[in-house]
Design a protein around this motif. Structure first.
Motif, mmCIF file in Angstrom:
data_model
loop_
_atom_site.group_PDB
_atom_site.id
_atom_site.type_symbol
_atom_site.label_atom_id
_atom_site.label_comp_id
_atom_site.label_asym_id
_atom_site.label_seq_id
_atom_site.Cartn_x
_atom_site.Cartn_y
_atom_site.Cartn_z
ATOM 1 N N VAL A 247 2.555 3.508 10.290
ATOM 2 C CA VAL A 247 2.012 5.411 10.547
ATOM 3 C C VAL A 247 2.095 5.775 9.352
ATOM 4 C CG1 VAL A 247 1.982 6.988 11.543
ATOM 5 C CG2 VAL A 247 2.437 5.472 12.759
ATOM 6 N N ARG A 248 3.633 5.903 8.284
ATOM 7 C CA ARG A 248 3.672 7.236 7.339
ATOM 8 C C ARG A 248 2.987 5.608 5.866
ATOM 9 N NH1 ARG A 248 8.646 9.647 7.271
ATOM 10 N NH2 ARG A 248 8.590 10.762 9.334
ATOM 11 N N LEU A 249 3.233 4.995 6.159
ATOM 12 C CA LEU A 249 1.806 4.457 4.905
ATOM 13 C C LEU A 249 0.308 4.691 4.898
ATOM 14 C CD1 LEU A 249 1.556 2.401 2.878
ATOM 15 C CD2 LEU A 249 1.756 0.148 4.453
ATOM 16 N N TRP A 250 0.260 4.461 6.605
ATOM 17 C CA TRP A 250 -1.535 4.702 6.290
ATOM 18 C C TRP A 250 -2.094 6.480 5.883
ATOM 19 C CZ3 TRP A 250 -5.667 2.856 5.865
ATOM 20 C CH2 TRP A 250 -6.884 3.030 6.765
ATOM 21 N N GLU A 251 -0.453 7.678 6.510
ATOM 22 C CA GLU A 251 -0.404 8.907 6.448
ATOM 23 C C GLU A 251 -0.547 9.101 4.072
ATOM 24 O OE1 GLU A 251 1.595 12.924 7.555
ATOM 25 O OE2 GLU A 251 2.753 10.871 7.197
ATOM 26 N N ARG A 252 0.057 8.525 3.675
ATOM 27 C CA ARG A 252 0.314 8.155 2.402
ATOM 28 C C ARG A 252 -0.926 8.442 1.433
ATOM 29 N NH1 ARG A 252 5.076 10.998 0.470
ATOM 30 N NH2 ARG A 252 6.228 11.744 2.010
ATOM 31 N N ILE A 253 -1.321 6.672 2.485
ATOM 32 C CA ILE A 253 -2.774 5.500 2.190
ATOM 33 C C ILE A 253 -3.929 7.039 1.738
ATOM 34 C CG2 ILE A 253 -4.002 3.998 2.128
ATOM 35 C CD1 ILE A 253 -2.090 1.952 2.861
ATOM 36 N N LEU A 254 -4.301 7.707 3.012
ATOM 37 C CA LEU A 254 -5.011 8.596 3.308
ATOM 38 C C LEU A 254 -4.688 9.970 2.055
ATOM 39 C CD1 LEU A 254 -6.354 8.294 6.557
ATOM 40 C CD2 LEU A 254 -6.476 7.102 5.174
ATOM 41 N N ASP A 259 -11.383 7.046 -1.621
ATOM 42 C CA ASP A 259 -12.618 6.434 -1.013
ATOM 43 C C ASP A 259 -12.154 6.123 -0.242
ATOM 44 O OD1 ASP A 259 -9.493 5.368 -1.864
ATOM 45 O OD2 ASP A 259 -11.639 3.656 -1.636
ATOM 46 N N LEU A 260 -11.014 6.949 0.708
ATOM 47 C CA LEU A 260 -10.342 6.641 1.953
ATOM 48 C C LEU A 260 -10.185 7.363 2.596
ATOM 49 C CD1 LEU A 260 -8.186 3.257 1.819
ATOM 50 C CD2 LEU A 260 -10.075 3.449 2.690
ATOM 51 N N ILE A 287 -5.148 -4.452 6.897
ATOM 52 C CA ILE A 287 -4.307 -5.146 6.567
ATOM 53 C C ILE A 287 -5.020 -5.012 5.338
ATOM 54 C CG2 ILE A 287 -5.489 -7.213 7.085
ATOM 55 C CD1 ILE A 287 -1.715 -5.863 6.581
ATOM 56 N N SER A 288 -6.190 -4.893 4.761
ATOM 57 C CA SER A 288 -7.403 -5.127 3.812
ATOM 58 C C SER A 288 -6.975 -3.901 2.623
ATOM 59 C CB SER A 288 -8.849 -5.627 3.758
ATOM 60 O OG SER A 288 -9.039 -5.539 2.330
ATOM 61 N N GLU A 289 -7.002 -2.925 3.236
ATOM 62 C CA GLU A 289 -6.933 -1.766 2.766
ATOM 63 C C GLU A 289 -5.013 -1.880 2.050
ATOM 64 O OE1 GLU A 289 -9.346 -0.418 1.262
ATOM 65 O OE2 GLU A 289 -10.869 0.218 2.700
ATOM 66 N N ILE A 290 -4.863 -1.659 2.883
ATOM 67 C CA ILE A 290 -2.682 -2.202 2.617
ATOM 68 C C ILE A 290 -2.805 -3.460 1.546
ATOM 69 C CG2 ILE A 290 -0.219 -2.289 3.426
ATOM 70 C CD1 ILE A 290 -1.541 -1.399 6.269
ATOM 71 N N ALA A 294 -1.112 -2.248 -2.254
ATOM 72 C CA ALA A 294 0.266 -2.817 -3.232
ATOM 73 C C ALA A 294 -0.404 -3.588 -4.247
ATOM 74 C CB ALA A 294 0.172 -4.359 -1.952
ATOM 75 N N ASN A 295 -1.826 -3.185 -4.690
ATOM 76 C CA ASN A 295 -2.540 -4.220 -5.942
ATOM 77 C C ASN A 295 -2.454 -3.390 -7.060
ATOM 78 O OD1 ASN A 295 -1.961 -6.858 -7.413
ATOM 79 N ND2 ASN A 295 -3.994 -6.888 -6.657
ATOM 80 N N ASP A 296 -2.609 -2.270 -6.326
ATOM 81 C CA ASP A 296 -3.675 -1.268 -7.358
ATOM 82 C C ASP A 296 -2.361 -0.165 -8.215
ATOM 83 O OD1 ASP A 296 -4.935 0.992 -8.570
ATOM 84 O OD2 ASP A 296 -5.634 1.691 -6.622
ATOM 85 N N GLN A 297 -2.483 -0.768 -9.713
ATOM 86 C CA GLN A 297 -1.294 -0.013 -10.811
ATOM 87 C C GLN A 297 -2.211 1.355 -11.014
ATOM 88 O OE1 GLN A 297 0.607 -1.915 -11.364
ATOM 89 N NE2 GLN A 297 -0.204 -3.637 -9.944
#
Length: 432
Positions: A247-254, A259-260, A287-290, A294-297
């Protein structure tokens, strides 16, 4: 072609062969239903129980199968014209689940839509049934009312019996998932005597599912199995930690990925349903977005690290974990529970020292073991009725009503740095 020839059989690991009628076959073949193959039933539980990789697809078939059995047993109480409605409701009851099931749902449940509706799986299921283009057209062509199907799933149908078949303490949904989840996790505490329950089901005076006195022990076992599965699987401290981490990870990714950002808008989720693209929104997408994060410098290091931690099972640590059984749910109030005050004080101190809330998660959860208004009625041979928690011969009357969980999770890094480790040591009275 005879009706018998139109029946197809699939083999299920829980129930054996399941017979699918022509209507069920049409629904199952739709992309929106096939999507359930890519939604794990238990989300992140495989991080603790490697066998817990079963999906919402097989569970939905199991619920459909159990609904057919109960309809046959209660055929004198069910309008023949409503049989297909009930079977379709059973088949579609989980069609609106988000990726990783309840884990991602937690994020969206805290977002208010423009009309103030929480975005939970029941709400999304209702939208899918009414607005998915393929499903909507099929139901209409079969003469089925999508609103009525959605009402049964949500427990809002005018007939209380139909509601209780799919939305009650002893419904076909719970009957299937307890056995299925127990099988795939290997946790034997979820075992129930399904045959005994099904053979003793009756209708109580309120036109809801009840059980004859011969099934009392089986129903007691059902309640106890559910309580134990809450503790051993659904709210296992590590499983729960990874759900909250997601939940925390998805929140921060957005927040970090423009683009998300569209996924932050509940209106976009509804748009995906109405334009038919929701069928692509599954565990694989998440899982693809995560993995991409992880690989986005170009993203902040802490977000990339958190994504890697999730992918490679390096989760948050539960530095405090307490289970409390009680008659009333524990709230955020500190009255009577010093643990609540301690958890709140640790959070306050973390915030005061400028530690990002990304790195710690306070938890206070209340799970109802049973609710008095939904508890199963036990019917004696003479026809008298009592709720199971009032029955003098039942151990449920001595069972607490709530399972309360008080926990504090932290990023492993906090255990190695000051002032975070000092704060934890001070309030938890143990060295980190």
């Amino acid at each position: 072609m005879s009706s018998q020839e139109k029946i197809k059989r699939v083999f299920d690991e829980v129930h054996g062969y399941i017979d699918l009628d022509p209507l069920a076959q049409k629904i199952i073949s739709l992309p929106i239903f096939q999507r359930l193959r890519r939604i794990k039933q238990l989300g992140v539980a495989e991080y603790v129980y490697p066998g817990a990789t079963h999906n919402r697809f097989s569970h939905s078939l199991g619920v459909y199968h159990l609904m057919k059995i109960i309809i046959q047993r209660l055929r004198d109480y069910i309008d023949p014209d409503k049989i297909n409605v009930l079977l379709v409701a059973a088949l579609l009851h989980d069609v609106g689940h988000l990726p990783y099931s309840h884990a991602l749902e937690t994020y969206y449940m805290n977002i208010q839509y423009s009309v103030g509706v929480r975005i939970d799986h029941e709400y999304l299921t209702s939208l899918v049934i009414k607005e998915d283009p393929d499903l909507k057209d099929l139901l209409k062509s079969e003469g089925l009312d999508s609103s009525e199907i959605a009402d049964i799933i949500s427990g809002r149908h005018k007939d209380p019996l139909y509601n209780s078949l799919l939305s009650s303490d002893l419904d076909v949904d719970r009957m299937d998932y307890l056995i299925r989840d127990s099988l795939h996790t290997g946790v034997i505490y979820g075992s129930i005597d399904l045959k005994r329950i099904l053979s003793t089901i009756e209708i109580d005076s309120n036109k809801r599912i009840g059980v004859s006195e011969k099934g009392l022990i089986a129903v007691e076992n059902f309640y106890m199995a559910r309580l134990h599965m809450y503790r051993a699987v659904y709210y296992h401290k590590t499983v729960h930690g990874y759900e909250l981490m997601l939940v925390r990870l998805w929140e921060r990714i957005l927040q970090e990925r423009p683009d998300l950002a569209r996924y932050r808008d509940p209106g976009y989720i509804r748009k995906m349903i109405s334009d038919g693209s929701f069928k692509y929104f599954d565990d694989n997408v998440l899982i693809s977005e995560i993995s991409s994060v992880a690989n986005d410098q170009y993203l902040r290091r802490e977000i990339r690290e958190l994504a890697e931690m999730f992918l490679f099972r390096r989760g948050y640590k539960a530095v405090y974990d307490k289970i409390v059984l009680s008659e009333e749910p524990i709230t955020n109030s500190e009255e009577g529970y010093e643990e609540i005050g301690m958890i709140k004080e640790i959070s306050y101190q973390m915030n005061r020292h400028g530690i990002d809330a990304l790195y710690y998660i306070p938890v206070i959860e209340n799970i109802a073991i049973y609710r008095e208004d939904e508890a199963i009625t036990i019917r004696s041979r003479e026809g008298s009725e009592k709720k199971i928690f009032e029955h003098e011969g039942s151990i449920i009357r001595d069972l607490p009503k709530y399972l309360n969980i008080i926990r504090f999770y932290v990023h492993p890094m906090l255990l190695r740095i000051s002032p975070a480790s000092d704060i934890l040591t001070k309030y938890l009275k143990k060295k980190f």
